[in-house]
Motif scaffolding. Structure first.
Motif, mmCIF file in Angstrom:
data_model
loop_
_atom_site.group_PDB
_atom_site.id
_atom_site.type_symbol
_atom_site.label_atom_id
_atom_site.label_comp_id
_atom_site.label_asym_id
_atom_site.label_seq_id
_atom_site.Cartn_x
_atom_site.Cartn_y
_atom_site.Cartn_z
ATOM 1 N N PRO A 92 0.811 -1.225 0.000
ATOM 2 C CA PRO A 92 0.000 0.000 0.000
ATOM 3 C C PRO A 92 0.842 1.271 0.000
ATOM 4 C CG PRO A 92 -0.147 -1.135 2.129
ATOM 5 C CD PRO A 92 0.512 -2.079 1.179
ATOM 6 N N TYR A 93 2.013 1.248 0.614
ATOM 7 C CA TYR A 93 2.873 2.432 0.594
ATOM 8 C C TYR A 93 3.365 2.722 -0.823
ATOM 9 C CZ TYR A 93 3.488 3.791 5.501
ATOM 10 O OH TYR A 93 3.295 4.288 6.762
ATOM 11 N N SER A 94 3.695 1.681 -1.559
ATOM 12 C CA SER A 94 4.138 1.876 -2.935
ATOM 13 C C SER A 94 3.026 2.479 -3.779
ATOM 14 C CB SER A 94 4.585 0.527 -3.521
ATOM 15 O OG SER A 94 5.012 0.677 -4.858
ATOM 16 N N ALA A 95 1.793 1.987 -3.603
ATOM 17 C CA ALA A 95 0.648 2.510 -4.348
ATOM 18 C C ALA A 95 0.316 3.935 -3.919
ATOM 19 C CB ALA A 95 -0.555 1.605 -4.151
ATOM 20 N N ALA A 96 0.618 4.291 -2.670
ATOM 21 C CA ALA A 96 0.284 5.624 -2.160
ATOM 22 C C ALA A 96 1.038 6.719 -2.909
ATOM 23 C CB ALA A 96 0.588 5.705 -0.667
ATOM 24 N N PHE A 100 -1.004 9.961 -4.075
ATOM 25 C CA PHE A 100 -0.822 11.233 -3.377
ATOM 26 C C PHE A 100 0.380 12.045 -3.862
ATOM 27 C CE2 PHE A 100 -2.858 8.315 -0.323
ATOM 28 C CZ PHE A 100 -4.056 8.995 -0.127
ATOM 29 N N GLY A 101 1.330 11.403 -4.551
ATOM 30 C CA GLY A 101 2.544 12.096 -4.971
ATOM 31 C C GLY A 101 3.704 11.795 -4.042
ATOM 32 N N GLY A 102 4.915 11.731 -4.597
ATOM 33 C CA GLY A 102 6.086 11.344 -3.819
ATOM 34 C C GLY A 102 6.384 12.283 -2.668
ATOM 35 N N ARG A 103 6.340 13.586 -2.940
ATOM 36 C CA ARG A 103 6.618 14.559 -1.875
ATOM 37 C C ARG A 103 5.554 14.494 -0.790
ATOM 38 N NH1 ARG A 103 3.821 19.181 -1.162
ATOM 39 N NH2 ARG A 103 4.731 20.793 0.185
ATOM 40 N N ASN A 104 4.296 14.514 -1.183
ATOM 41 C CA ASN A 104 3.208 14.546 -0.202
ATOM 42 C C ASN A 104 3.233 13.318 0.703
ATOM 43 O OD1 ASN A 104 2.470 16.830 -1.595
ATOM 44 N ND2 ASN A 104 0.780 15.866 -2.699
ATOM 45 N N TRP A 105 3.469 12.148 0.089
ATOM 46 C CA TRP A 105 3.471 10.931 0.886
ATOM 47 C C TRP A 105 4.706 10.855 1.785
ATOM 48 C CZ3 TRP A 105 -0.042 7.981 2.631
ATOM 49 C CH2 TRP A 105 0.302 6.761 3.236
ATOM 50 N N THR A 106 5.831 11.370 1.310
ATOM 51 C CA THR A 106 7.043 11.366 2.130
ATOM 52 C C THR A 106 6.841 12.192 3.396
ATOM 53 O OG1 THR A 106 8.462 11.090 0.183
ATOM 54 C CG2 THR A 106 9.512 11.901 2.191
ATOM 55 N N THR A 141 5.809 0.478 14.761
ATOM 56 C CA THR A 141 7.116 0.832 14.184
ATOM 57 C C THR A 141 7.259 0.259 12.778
ATOM 58 O OG1 THR A 141 8.265 -1.096 15.126
ATOM 59 C CG2 THR A 141 8.226 0.918 16.451
ATOM 60 N N GLY A 142 6.421 -0.730 12.428
ATOM 61 C CA GLY A 142 6.427 -1.244 11.064
ATOM 62 C C GLY A 142 6.097 -0.187 10.025
ATOM 63 N N LEU A 143 5.490 0.933 10.455
ATOM 64 C CA LEU A 143 5.247 2.048 9.538
ATOM 65 C C LEU A 143 6.545 2.509 8.886
ATOM 66 C CD1 LEU A 143 2.785 4.103 11.791
ATOM 67 C CD2 LEU A 143 2.178 2.842 9.714
ATOM 68 N N GLY A 144 7.629 2.451 9.648
ATOM 69 C CA GLY A 144 8.923 2.846 9.086
ATOM 70 C C GLY A 144 9.393 1.908 7.996
ATOM 71 N N GLY A 145 9.027 0.637 8.083
ATOM 72 C CA GLY A 145 9.398 -0.310 7.046
ATOM 73 C C GLY A 145 8.683 -0.050 5.739
ATOM 74 N N GLY A 146 7.448 0.456 5.811
ATOM 75 C CA GLY A 146 6.716 0.773 4.595
ATOM 76 C C GLY A 146 7.348 1.900 3.805
ATOM 77 N N ASN A 147 8.062 2.806 4.496
ATOM 78 C CA ASN A 147 8.684 3.948 3.817
ATOM 79 C C ASN A 147 9.625 3.534 2.702
ATOM 80 O OD1 ASN A 147 7.327 5.466 5.676
ATOM 81 N ND2 ASN A 147 9.111 6.530 6.481
ATOM 82 N N PHE A 148 10.241 2.373 2.850
ATOM 83 C CA PHE A 148 11.201 1.923 1.848
ATOM 84 C C PHE A 148 10.545 1.812 0.474
ATOM 85 C CE2 PHE A 148 13.001 -1.595 -0.594
ATOM 86 C CZ PHE A 148 14.330 -1.221 -0.674
ATOM 87 N N ALA A 149 9.394 1.153 0.406
ATOM 88 C CA ALA A 149 8.756 0.909 -0.883
ATOM 89 C C ALA A 149 8.314 2.201 -1.548
ATOM 90 C CB ALA A 149 7.569 -0.034 -0.708
ATOM 91 N N SER A 150 7.710 3.107 -0.779
ATOM 92 C CA SER A 150 7.263 4.365 -1.375
ATOM 93 C C SER A 150 8.445 5.197 -1.834
ATOM 94 C CB SER A 150 6.407 5.155 -0.378
ATOM 95 O OG SER A 150 7.091 5.372 0.836
ATOM 96 N N SER A 151 9.515 5.197 -1.063
ATOM 97 C CA SER A 151 10.702 5.962 -1.437
ATOM 98 C C SER A 151 11.334 5.423 -2.708
ATOM 99 C CB SER A 151 11.714 5.936 -0.286
ATOM 100 O OG SER A 151 12.896 6.600 -0.643
#
Length: 455
Positions: A92-96, A100-106, A141-151
């Motif tokens: 879901p982070y990758s799809a986000a 929403f856009g790379g900057r907005n989601w970051t 804390t798994g939220l931090g792991g999702g950041n990898f895919a979106s980034s």
């Protein structure tokens, strides 16, 4: 005809018509924009990895001295839950990013890391806190792991294909460094405040998270081209290469994150180390493995991802065999050297496998162009599917870390209370990855391209 775009008057706007393959645009302004976004993406992802792996160091502090005595099995469970949640969130982070856009989601995904960090800071100071509370915080804390895919999905669109191995390797390597840095933070805390002050580890990251979110808001951009990706994940799941590459990423990234989360506990169980002794050794492997990731991408750019990946898995099998020897002899020096080699090789493999993803779909696009398809449409589809597969492979690969921690939990919780059974399982898996890489991407690589071209 290639569309030339002009940079926005300030960062943060949506950029339309982005085409990094246009050499003139890339040299004039695209390179500068891409590198600025890459630098801020690395910062955000780095903090995401740090928060994701915070329990890999918190478990070293949990003891009866602070009213938080847990068994070895319960501690392995505490490092397993963040790995599981972080891996599942990657899709879901990758799809986000597309929505929403790379900057907005970051900005959003960085700011939300304040929640588990604040909760960890509070509850580790409460003696008698039950295990389920820490499991819940660990899941957050798994939220931090999702950041990898979106980034990674976002940054892949900023760079031309010839630089993607380097860019993705640098982005991921800078993020992976968060695993090593938080180990160093824990070592510093233990050395200065003692092994009864875990709250200081969380406190260090609170202002850094705020600064990273602000920096992303002020300095990053959104790309319109990413908006074309929402349906790509559905298409990607039908591609056989998606699953072959995901299995390979289980072997590389799954090893890196699984070992990074568990290494301190392994040293405590295998050699009876104190928290200070374990923390003094745990940072080196993740540090070197993180630094090796961009090198893996660069080697794959030069020599081809499949060849580098195959050699890498052979090295990981050899390193695991050394772990079995070290365990049998009770040799800490050999054990540490073998584990450090596994960290380095897993980092190299992370970079080479991720380079393989855009390469496979670029080869498919080239085959379709040769067969008469429109070049612009074919390569646009390749970029779109590459981003989707990056998200899927990241999610599946992260689950490898769960398997590694479960294997350690079963092995050290057994009658022998040693890691040998886990090491044998890892050895078999690495040899299986060698066979998979050779069969699908080295033995007859042209066949795969022809199959995809005819799809």
């Amino acid at each position: 005809m290639t569309t030339t775009v002009h940079p926005p008057p300030r960062p943060g706007r949506w950029i339309s018509g982005w085409d990094p393959e246009d050499e003139e645009f890339w040299e004039r302004s695209g390179k500068r924009i891409a590198r600025r976004n890459l630098a801020l993406s690395v910062l955000s992802e780095h903090l995401g990895f740090s928060v994701w792996s915070i329990w890999s160091v918190m478990v070293l502090f949990l003891s009866p001295e602070i009213g938080l005595g847990f068994t070895a099995g319960e501690k392995y469970l505490l490092v397993c839950v963040p790995t599981l949640v972080g891996s599942l969130l990657r899709l879901p982070y990758s799809a986000a990013v597309a929505r929403f856009g790379g900057r907005n989601w970051t900005v959003l995904s960085t700011a939300v890391l304040l929640v588990p960090t604040l909760l960890a800071l509070h509850f580790v100071r409460q003696p008698g806190t039950p295990l389920w509370v820490f499991l819940l915080i660990g899941a957050l804390t798994g939220l931090g792991g999702g950041n990898f895919a979106s980034s990674m999905t976002n940054i892949a669109h900023f760079f031309p294909r010839r630089h993607q191995g380097w860019a993705l390797g640098l982005n991921a390597g800078g993020g992976n460094l968060g695993v090593a840095v938080i180990q160093l933070v824990a070592l510093l805390v233990i050395a200065t405040a003692g092994s009864t002050s875990p709250a200081y580890v969380a406190a260090v990251y609170l202002p850094l998270i705020v600064l990273a979110a602000l920096a992303a808001a002020l300095g990053m951009d959104n790309l319109d081209v990413v908006r074309g990706a929402p349906g790509a994940q559905r298409e990607a799941v039908r591609e056989p290469h998606t699953w072959w590459l995901s299995l390979l990423y289980i072997g590389t990234f799954g090893s890196f994150i699984g070992y990074g989360f568990a290494f301190g506990l392994v040293l405590q169980n295998q050699f009876g180390f104190s928290a200070l002794q374990a923390a003094g050794c745990t940072f080196l492997g993740p540090l070197l493995g993180s630094l090796a990731r961009p090198l893996g991408g660069a080697l794959a750019d030069r020599f081809g991802g499949a060849g580098v990946t195959c050699c890498n898995f052979l090295g990981m099998a050899a390193g695991t065999a050394l772990l079995l020897v070290a365990s049998g002899q009770g040799s800490f020096g050999l054990f540490l050297a073998a584990f450090t080699a596994l960290f380095v090789l897993s980092g190299l493999g992370n970079g080479s496998v991720y380079k393989m993803i855009p390469a496979v779909f670029a080869e498919r696009a080239a085959a379709r162009v040769t067969a008469g398809a429109d070049a612009g449409a074919a390569f646009a589809e390749a970029r779109r599917l590459s981003g989707a597969v990056i998200g899927i492979a990241g999610a599946v690969g992260g689950l490898g870390g769960v398997l590694i921690n479960l294997a350690f939990r079963a092995s050290y919780g057994g009658p022998a209370a040693a890691g040998d059974l886990a090491f044998v399982a890892f050895l078999v898996c690495y040899l299986g990855c060698v066979v998979l890489t050779w069969a699908c991407y080295l033995r007859r690589p042209a066949v795969a391209v022809r199959e995809v071209a005819g799809a």
